[in-house]
Design a protein around this motif. Structure first.
Motif, PDB file in Angstrom:
ATOM      1  N   UNK A  73       4.480   0.884   0.911  1.00 17.95           N
ATOM      2  CA  UNK A  73       4.708   2.007   1.826  1.00 17.95           C
ATOM      3  C   UNK A  73       3.702   3.138   1.615  1.00 17.95           C
ATOM      4  N   UNK A  74       3.383   3.820   2.685  1.00 20.22           N
ATOM      5  CA  UNK A  74       2.452   4.945   2.606  1.00 20.22           C
ATOM      6  C   UNK A  74       3.033   6.058   1.751  1.00 20.22           C
ATOM      7  N   UNK A  75       2.187   6.907   1.158  1.00 19.51           N
ATOM      8  CA  UNK A  75       2.698   8.045   0.379  1.00 19.51           C
ATOM      9  C   UNK A  75       3.608   8.924   1.234  1.00 19.51           C
ATOM     10  N   UNK A  76       4.586   9.579   0.618  1.00 17.90           N
ATOM     11  CA  UNK A  76       5.462  10.480   1.378  1.00 17.90           C
ATOM     12  C   UNK A  76       4.657  11.527   2.142  1.00 17.90           C
ATOM     13  N   UNK A  77       5.099  11.820   3.334  1.00 17.29           N
ATOM     14  CA  UNK A  77       4.390  12.791   4.166  1.00 17.29           C
ATOM     15  C   UNK A  77       4.340  14.149   3.468  1.00 17.29           C
ATOM     16  N   UNK A 133      -5.754   1.447  -2.053  1.00 18.29           N
ATOM     17  CA  UNK A 133      -5.972   2.480  -3.066  1.00 18.29           C
ATOM     18  C   UNK A 133      -5.495   3.811  -2.514  1.00 18.29           C
ATOM     19  N   UNK A 134      -4.713   4.527  -3.309  1.00 15.95           N
ATOM     20  CA  UNK A 134      -4.260   5.870  -2.941  1.00 15.95           C
ATOM     21  C   UNK A 134      -5.321   6.852  -3.453  1.00 15.95           C
ATOM     22  N   UNK A 135      -5.902   7.627  -2.534  1.00 13.08           N
ATOM     23  CA  UNK A 135      -7.035   8.476  -2.897  1.00 13.08           C
ATOM     24  C   UNK A 135      -6.907   9.832  -2.208  1.00 13.08           C
ATOM     25  N   UNK A 136      -7.818  10.717  -2.586  1.00 14.32           N
ATOM     26  CA  UNK A 136      -8.021  11.977  -1.879  1.00 14.32           C
ATOM     27  C   UNK A 136      -9.486  12.338  -2.050  1.00 14.32           C
ATOM     28  N   UNK A 137      -9.936  13.359  -1.347  1.00  7.29           N
ATOM     29  CA  UNK A 137     -11.252  13.899  -1.650  1.00  7.29           C
ATOM     30  C   UNK A 137     -11.212  14.462  -3.065  1.00  7.29           C
ATOM     31  N   UNK A 138     -12.313  14.342  -3.784  1.00 10.20           N
ATOM     32  CA  UNK A 138     -12.365  14.833  -5.158  1.00 10.20           C
ATOM     33  C   UNK A 138     -12.814  16.290  -5.187  1.00 10.20           C
ATOM     34  N   UNK A 139     -12.146  17.131  -5.955  1.00  9.60           N
ATOM     35  CA  UNK A 139     -12.603  18.514  -6.106  1.00  9.60           C
ATOM     36  C   UNK A 139     -14.002  18.538  -6.721  1.00  9.60           C
ATOM     37  N   UNK A 140     -14.772  19.551  -6.382  1.00 15.10           N
ATOM     38  CA  UNK A 140     -16.119  19.645  -6.927  1.00 15.10           C
ATOM     39  C   UNK A 140     -16.099  19.839  -8.437  1.00 15.10           C
ATOM     40  N   UNK A 141     -15.188  20.648  -8.920  1.00 16.04           N
ATOM     41  CA  UNK A 141     -15.061  20.864 -10.356  1.00 16.04           C
ATOM     42  C   UNK A 141     -13.625  20.572 -10.765  1.00 16.04           C
ATOM     43  N   UNK A 142     -13.452  19.491 -11.498  1.00 18.18           N
ATOM     44  CA  UNK A 142     -12.118  19.077 -11.922  1.00 18.18           C
ATOM     45  C   UNK A 142     -12.032  19.151 -13.439  1.00 18.18           C
TER      46      UNK A 142
END
Length: 258
Positions: free
Chosen positions: A14-18, A40-49
């Motif tokens: 199932x997709x991640x919760x809204x 794969x569950x992903x997001x944009x990566x912060x520039x400085x993590x």
């Protein structure tokens, strides 16, 4: 923009919760990349993590929320790929391995167990159990505390007895809980802990595992026994032993890499 990866699941997961978001300030929205039978569950990566508590907990929260709907292979905190195409390329390249791990870990969670001695209780026990220690201690007492060499000898014998007891208790912890687990993973030795073990447990057997841990705690007043879980199976993503999970910071520092 580079891609931050939280975990890998089956394409049918199932997709991640809204509204669920991940790392970053502001938190980045989640999305799902698919390749073949995998996702794969992903997001944009912060520039400085940085591994700050807020970011560690955000990573963990994504895995916990997504993992509630089924098996997810957790990535290490800070797993970043150059772009989405790199992620899907790795899914294709390691498809057989990821499918095998998803099948092996389906329906299972991780519990990390750490144990340490309650120092005063253990010292009393080793003194009570050893005639040699009692004799040395009494000789020192009658000598007004004893010479430096006598005190050194007593300290060496006490330390050896405590180390032997640590080994025995570490084995007892594993012996008591291993029958309730599908697999175990011994973590690295760390100061203050005589045992640091992760157990892979069927979700349906979690209550029995916790009951056994509580029984062990009550039967072992000389032990400081701590159970952390349920967790995503951080220590079992790759076959064979790997470092276990512990507190929030440790929990997201293990897992696997792309």
């Amino acid at each position: 923009m580079s891609t931050y990866v939280y975990g890998i699941a089956a394409r049918s997961h199932p997709a991640p919760p809204e509204g669920l978001t991940g790392v970053g300030d502001p938190p980045r929205p989640l999305r799902v990349l698919t390749e073949g039978e995998l996702a794969a569950v992903v997001s944009d990566a912060p520039e400085e993590l940085r591994p700050k508590r807020r970011e560690l907990l955000a990573h963990q929260n994504v895995l916990s929320e997504v993992g509630a709907a089924g098996c997810v292979l957790p990535m290490r905190f800070g797993s970043v790929a150059p772009d989405d195409e790199t992620v899907t390329g790795v899914l294709a390249e390691r498809a057989e391995h990821y499918r095998e791990r998803l099948e092996a870990l389906d329906g299972k969670v991780e519990y990390n167990v750490k144990a340490a001695h309650v120092e005063e209780v253990v010292l009393h026990q080793v003194m009570a159990d050893s005639t040699e220690l009692r004799t040395l201690a009494e000789a020192n007492r009658q000598a007004g505390g004893g010479t430096y060499e006598q005190r050194l000898r007593l300290g060496e014998v006490v330390a050896a007895a405590v180390r032997a007891r640590e080994a025995e208790d570490a084995a007892d912890v594993q012996q008591a809980l291993r029958p309730l687990a599908a697999a175990t993973s011994t973590g690295p030795e760390s100061t203050g802990w005589l045992a640091n073990v992760s157990f892979l447990v069927e979700r349906d057997a979690a209550a029995d595992f916790l009951e056994a841990a509580e029984k062990l705690r009550k039967a072992s007043p000389h032990l400081d026994l701590r159970v952390n879980g349920p967790l995503p199976p951080y220590s079992f993503v790759e076959p064979g032993p790997s470092a276990p999970a512990g507190d929030a910071g440790e929990q997201v520092s293990h897992g696997t890499d792309l």
